[in-house]
Design a protein around this motif. Structure first.
Motif, PDB file in Angstrom:
ATOM      1  N   THR A  65       0.801  -1.232   0.000  1.00 39.16           N
ATOM      2  CA  THR A  65       0.000   0.000   0.000  1.00 39.16           C
ATOM      3  C   THR A  65       0.826   1.270   0.000  1.00 39.16           C
ATOM      4  N   ASP A  66       2.162   1.179   0.041  1.00 44.52           N
ATOM      5  CA  ASP A  66       2.992   2.379   0.183  1.00 44.52           C
ATOM      6  C   ASP A  66       3.804   2.681  -1.070  1.00 44.52           C
ATOM      7  N   LEU A  67       3.188   2.519  -2.229  1.00 47.95           N
ATOM      8  CA  LEU A  67       3.889   2.782  -3.486  1.00 47.95           C
ATOM      9  C   LEU A  67       4.121   4.270  -3.694  1.00 47.95           C
ATOM     10  N   TYR A  68       5.175   4.571  -4.445  1.00 48.29           N
ATOM     11  CA  TYR A  68       5.455   5.946  -4.862  1.00 48.29           C
ATOM     12  C   TYR A  68       5.517   5.933  -6.391  1.00 48.29           C
ATOM     13  N   PRO A  69       4.354   6.052  -7.091  1.00 50.78           N
ATOM     14  CA  PRO A  69       4.330   5.926  -8.545  1.00 50.78           C
ATOM     15  C   PRO A  69       5.144   7.017  -9.219  1.00 50.78           C
ATOM     16  N   THR A  70       5.660   6.700 -10.421  1.00 45.35           N
ATOM     17  CA  THR A  70       6.408   7.690 -11.183  1.00 45.35           C
ATOM     18  C   THR A  70       5.503   8.535 -12.057  1.00 45.35           C
ATOM     19  N   SER A  71       4.258   8.136 -12.236  1.00 47.76           N
ATOM     20  CA  SER A  71       3.323   8.924 -13.035  1.00 47.76           C
ATOM     21  C   SER A  71       1.911   8.632 -12.571  1.00 47.76           C
ATOM     22  N   ALA A  72       0.975   9.455 -13.046  1.00 46.80           N
ATOM     23  CA  ALA A  72      -0.405   9.336 -12.601  1.00 46.80           C
ATOM     24  C   ALA A  72      -1.144   8.193 -13.272  1.00 46.80           C
ATOM     25  N   SER A  73      -0.548   7.561 -14.256  1.00 42.59           N
ATOM     26  CA  SER A  73      -1.138   6.387 -14.874  1.00 42.59           C
ATOM     27  C   SER A  73      -0.014   5.569 -15.485  1.00 42.59           C
ATOM     28  N   GLY A  74      -0.348   4.436 -16.045  1.00 43.25           N
ATOM     29  CA  GLY A  74       0.669   3.549 -16.579  1.00 43.25           C
ATOM     30  C   GLY A  74       0.664   2.267 -15.781  1.00 43.25           C
ATOM     31  N   ASP A  75       0.320   1.162 -16.445  1.00 43.54           N
ATOM     32  CA  ASP A  75       0.193  -0.111 -15.751  1.00 43.54           C
ATOM     33  C   ASP A  75       1.492  -0.505 -15.065  1.00 43.54           C
ATOM     34  N   MET A  76       1.340  -1.258 -13.981  1.00 50.40           N
ATOM     35  CA  MET A  76       2.494  -1.728 -13.224  1.00 50.40           C
ATOM     36  C   MET A  76       2.689  -3.223 -13.451  1.00 50.40           C
ATOM     37  N   GLU A  77       3.928  -3.609 -13.672  1.00 51.14           N
ATOM     38  CA  GLU A  77       4.270  -5.012 -13.841  1.00 51.14           C
ATOM     39  C   GLU A  77       4.792  -5.545 -12.515  1.00 51.14           C
ATOM     40  N   VAL A  78       4.124  -6.550 -11.964  1.00 49.40           N
ATOM     41  CA  VAL A  78       4.478  -7.132 -10.675  1.00 49.40           C
ATOM     42  C   VAL A  78       5.162  -8.474 -10.916  1.00 49.40           C
ATOM     43  N   THR A  79       6.367  -8.628 -10.361  1.00 51.72           N
ATOM     44  CA  THR A  79       7.117  -9.875 -10.490  1.00 51.72           C
ATOM     45  C   THR A  79       7.328 -10.473  -9.104  1.00 51.72           C
ATOM     46  N   ILE A  80       6.896 -11.707  -8.925  1.00 54.81           N
ATOM     47  CA  ILE A  80       7.088 -12.431  -7.667  1.00 54.81           C
ATOM     48  C   ILE A  80       8.147 -13.494  -7.904  1.00 54.81           C
ATOM     49  N   THR A  81       9.296 -13.345  -7.256  1.00 54.03           N
ATOM     50  CA  THR A  81      10.390 -14.309  -7.372  1.00 54.03           C
ATOM     51  C   THR A  81      10.404 -15.175  -6.120  1.00 54.03           C
ATOM     52  N   GLU A  82      10.070 -16.457  -6.291  1.00 53.57           N
ATOM     53  CA  GLU A  82       9.987 -17.361  -5.150  1.00 53.57           C
ATOM     54  C   GLU A  82      11.386 -17.757  -4.666  1.00 53.57           C
ATOM     55  N   ALA A  83      11.424 -18.420  -3.515  1.00 52.79           N
ATOM     56  CA  ALA A  83      12.693 -18.801  -2.913  1.00 52.79           C
ATOM     57  C   ALA A  83      13.494 -19.748  -3.807  1.00 52.79           C
ATOM     58  N   ASN A  84      12.809 -20.552  -4.636  1.00 51.45           N
ATOM     59  CA  ASN A  84      13.519 -21.483  -5.512  1.00 51.45           C
ATOM     60  C   ASN A  84      13.945 -20.849  -6.825  1.00 51.45           C
ATOM     61  N   GLY A  85      13.730 -19.536  -6.976  1.00 51.62           N
ATOM     62  CA  GLY A  85      14.145 -18.833  -8.178  1.00 51.62           C
ATOM     63  C   GLY A  85      13.083 -18.707  -9.249  1.00 51.62           C
ATOM     64  N   SER A  86      11.974 -19.400  -9.116  1.00 48.43           N
ATOM     65  CA  SER A  86      10.912 -19.304 -10.125  1.00 48.43           C
ATOM     66  C   SER A  86      10.241 -17.929 -10.056  1.00 48.43           C
TER      67      SER A  86
END
Length: 859
Positions: free
Chosen positions: A331-352
């Motif tokens: 909830t504490d993001l600091y966006p670089t612009s007022a719009s523009g989709d965000m790409e979320v990457t979840i890197t698990e402990a096994n590297g996947s």
């Protein structure tokens, strides 16, 4: 009965000698005396009763009589200047000194037309009022504004002003006079966020190291704000430094707008926001009262293990953190612009890795009637893609609010390879919500010299339904023809990279929905959905997250679900589904401020894992939070465990975590905070927002700030409030219970009204020194009761330190130095004043803060 009451009031009145009261403050003690007297004596007994002040002189001969006529009436108070909280129609405006005069046996405030105008009064609607000079003194408000009145609640030090709504401007609610906006102090700013991880895996030789840091630095000079936003990421020694933006900004108050020179982003309400380097003038809604404010999305997901979450926007890494297994919300993001989709990457402990898109766009385009909002931009397109075109372009947008809840808007984008024109309309349907719809016509020339033209149709819908508890809903849909390219696509897509020189995939249709539904005592439900498809590309990009949370008897339950679908080569798609359940049970009876937790997560492409743990907070101000968790996963996942701790202190936040399992071990850590260099020195702080307040309490270290966890003044008496609202009244309050025994404050609350990006000063006047009870005699007799004693300060700017002399010549003062001078006055004649030099008696080291008592002769 009257004799008994007089004696009672006399006993109550003697208590004045034990307290430090200014002349005007003497009235508050006598109010207590009268109120207590009413408990003993019936109100009828006091009708026309007169208290002879000479009765106070019994046994103390030679003192001058004091006029206490104002206190002979129940509720009577002395005229004078008081620091009061000002409320207009029960809305708090400010705290300041107001002079009161006695009129019709009642204290009335002295106000001026200028002050009334700042409160929102329509001066032109009242000829007698508008004819007065701006600084003319008004004591009878009802004489100039019919049905207006004021009430001074002395015990609360509160002035209530009642003004008919018809006499106020439409923007009076929440209105702040622009003349009160504070540009703040000159300052150097630095805000940092550092995180990293060291991972060792048994099946892979060597180790894996990741570091991430973002820096937001700045310089404030007058109205100007210089800002830089940079990031550094490192993976196993391969570093990448990115200068996200550098810009110079100031507000243009007459136009209610912000001017920006340098790197920034265009507004995203009409056209999709893009990065640029150039100049921009854009309306600032925060300068208007009760206006809509910008927002950042909540990024939700489910981690199967102790994972790293990385968020990118416009190609920049804007956030990176480490989360435990289970559902998470950022909830504490600091966006670089007022719009523009965000790409979320979840890197698990096994590297996947798992990736999905978090949509980010504005609510329907709506303005109140008569409001005008605009943006003008000229500059060069910016991109992290090295192969992107970077043409010069101009953009202009205009939004205007019409009667009957209609809004019209339009815009123009122009570059040598692109042009676009948009027109739209919005309408509020009352209980049915608000809807905006628009169409964009664009012409594009790609780098293969092919020409394209097309249209894009969009609608957005929002509704806040109080009756059903639906707190926020945003639904949107956009359809674009095959020849339509937005400005980013026109510059980023390069057909030359493909064997066939033909237009490549551009957006076709897009739909999104965000719903947060309150179900009262039964819990809360949310759903966020997104879908995007492309021309000349099979497969659809989708993401969906949903969840339900509730609590019963202090026990919290939650269910979360995520689904992601992304196209892959060959025309197929990669789908993943995850389901999580969690429960938290409070352990207050065993361990204060702590919870036991259990969760189970299941992934379609992975395994099923279960976690049990304990988390909570500790220390007096809940500065320390901790989490200990043990997990088991099926399909060979085995046992895993993790522990993490976060400390939120005065000088920043620090966090550390350790986890193991599945043949790997990881240590992750992070630190964030800020530094402010200002005219009074250097102050370290917690992570800073856009606008700050500098608290100054000279000589008073360790004072806690209310409603700010972990924030206390440093050893010099300075602290930073990391978040304050732009162009709004912000109350900065100190916790008086945290004051040292030798420190007193004149007031423990201040109001600041900062401009955007300012560092405003909340300057508290402190008295540091001993508490002293001094008995004074003059010409062999006690000084007159009610005389005023003033401590002579070396600095002319020091806050007056004065007190009232008691019945037998006693005077109580705080903040008294070891040696000094005291001046006493009890009349206008030269012989009715005296002065005394003093040196405080020595005390034991362990009793420095104790009350010191001494006798002195005033000459």
């Amino acid at each position: 009965m009257r004799t008994h009451c007089r004696e009672y009031r006399l006993r109550m009145f003697v208590g004045v000698r034990l307290f430090n009261f200014k002349p005007a403050r003497l009235a508050s003690l006598i109010t207590v005396q009268w109120l207590c007297g009413f408990v003993v004596c019936p109100a009828s007994v006091y009708a026309s009763d007169y208290f002879n002040p000479n009765a106070l002189e019994v046994g103390v001969s030679g003192q001058n009589a004091i006029d206490l006529e104002h206190f002979s009436r129940a509720g009577g108070q002395l005229p004078g200047t008081y620091q009061v909280d000002i409320y207009v129609n029960d809305n708090r405006l400010s705290t300041r000194d107001v002079t009161f005069v006695m009129k019709a046996e009642k204290l009335q405030p002295e106000l001026t037309p200028q002050q009334l105008e700042a409160m929102g009064v329509k001066l032109d609607a009242f000829p007698a009022l508008s004819a007065l000079a701006p600084t003319a003194v008004i004591t009878d408000l009802g004489h100039y504004i019919p049905d207006a009145s004021s009430t001074f609640k002395f015990s609360q030090q509160r002035l209530d002003i009642s003004i008919p709504q018809a006499a106020l401007t439409s923007e009076a609610r929440g209105y702040v006079d622009p003349s009160l906006w504070d540009q703040g102090l000159p300052a150097l700013l630095l805000n940092y966020n550092v995180s990293g991880a060291h991972t060792a895996r048994e099946k892979v030789s060597g180790t894996d190291d990741n570091y991430y840091m973002n820096l937001r630095s700045g310089l404030n000079l007058g109205e100007w704000r210089l800002r830089n936003y940079s990031t550094l990421s490192d993976h196993n020694g391969i570093s990448r430094w990115q200068n996200v933006s550098t810009y110079l900004q100031r507000d243009i108050q007459g136009l209610k707008s912000q001017m920006t020179l340098g790197d920034s982003s265009t507004p995203g309400d009409i056209f999709a926001g893009v990065q640029y380097r150039g100049a921009q003038l854009v309306s600032d809604d925060s300068m208007y009262p009760d206006s809509l404010r910008g927002f950042a999305p909540v990024v939700r997901g489910i981690a199967q293990s102790n994972a790293q979450v990385t968020i990118r926007q416009n190609g920049y890494i804007i956030y990176q953190t480490y989360v435990a297994a289970g559902a998470f919300a950022i909830t504490d993001l600091y966006p670089t612009s007022a719009s523009g989709d965000m790409e979320v990457t979840i890197t698990e402990a096994n590297g996947s890795e798992r990736r999905y898109i978090q949509p980010f766009s504005s609510v329907p385009v709506m303005l109140r009637e008569g409001r005008l909002k605009y943006a003008l931009t000229a500059g060069e397109y910016r991109s992290t893609n090295r192969e992107s075109s970077k043409p010069a372009f101009t953009q202009g947008t205009l939004i205007y609010g019409l009667p009957n809840a209609y809004t019209v808007y339009g815009g123009l984008q122009a570059a040598n390879n692109y042009s676009a024109l948009v027109a739209g309309v919005g309408h509020g349907f009352g209980d049915w919500g608000s809807l905006s719809t628009d169409v964009t016509q664009a012409k594009t020339r790609l780098r293969d010299s092919s020409q394209h033209a097309g249209q894009s149709y969009r609608f957005q819908y929002a509704k806040d339904v109080k009756t059903t508890g639906t707190t926020f809903t945003l639904a949107g849909y956009r359809y674009s023809t095959s020849g339509y390219y937005d400005f980013q696509e026109a510059n980023e897509l390069n057909p030359q990279n493909f064997k066939e020189l033909r237009p490549i995939s551009n957006k076709r249709s897009r739909a999104q929905v965000n719903i947060n539904q309150s179900m009262g005592r039964y819990g809360n439900f949310y759903i966020n959905g997104y879908q995007q498809d492309y021309w000349r590309q099979s497969g659809i990009e989708r993401s969906l997250s949903a969840g339900f949370n509730t609590s019963h008897a202090g026990i919290t339950y939650g269910v979360s679900y995520t689904f992601s679908q992304s196209p892959i080569r060959g025309g197929s798609t990669r789908n993943d589904q995850q389901l999580a359940f969690n429960i938290q049970i409070p352990l207050d009876k065993l361990l204060p401020s702590s919870w036991a937790s259990y969760s189970i997560n299941s992934s379609k492409l992975g395994n099923t894992s279960q976690q049990v743990g304990i988390n909570g907070s500790a220390l007096a101000d809940n500065n320390l939070s901790y989490n200990v968790q043990q997990s088991y996963a099926s399909k060979g996942g085995g046992n895993t465990g993790s522990t993490s701790v976060t400390y939120k202190g005065n000088y920043g936040e620090a966090r550390a975590g350790y986890n193991y399992g599945n043949g790997s071990e990881q240590l992750n850590y992070g630190m964030q905070g800020g530094v402010v260099v200002h005219p009074y020195g250097v102050t370290f702080s917690q992570p800073q927002g856009e606008t700050l307040a500098l608290v100054r309490t000279p000589g008073a270290g360790g004072v806690k700030l209310q409603n700010n966890t972990g924030v206390r003044t440093d050893a010099r008496g300075y602290a930073v409030v990391p978040y304050v609202g732009n162009y709004r009244r912000n109350r900065i309050a100190l916790d008086s219970e945290s004051l040292a025994d030798d420190v007193d404050l004149e007031t423990n609350a201040k109001t600041v009204i900062p401009t955007k990006g300012a560092v405003v000063l909340a300057d508290f006047h402190t008295r540091v020194g001993s508490r002293v009870l001094m008995t004074l005699r003059h010409q062999g007799k006690p000084l007159p009761f009610g005389a005023t004693a003033n401590l002579v300060e070396e600095s002319s700017s020091a806050t007056p330190n004065e007190a009232i002399v008691g019945l037998e010549g006693e005077v109580y003062l705080s903040g008294v130095p070891e040696a000094g001078r005291l001046q006493v006055q009890w009349g206008d004649q030269a012989h009715q004043r005296c002065e005394v030099g003093f040196t405080l008696p020595a005390v034991k080291a362990e009793a420095v803060s104790a009350l010191r008592v001494l006798d002195a002769v005033c000459q």
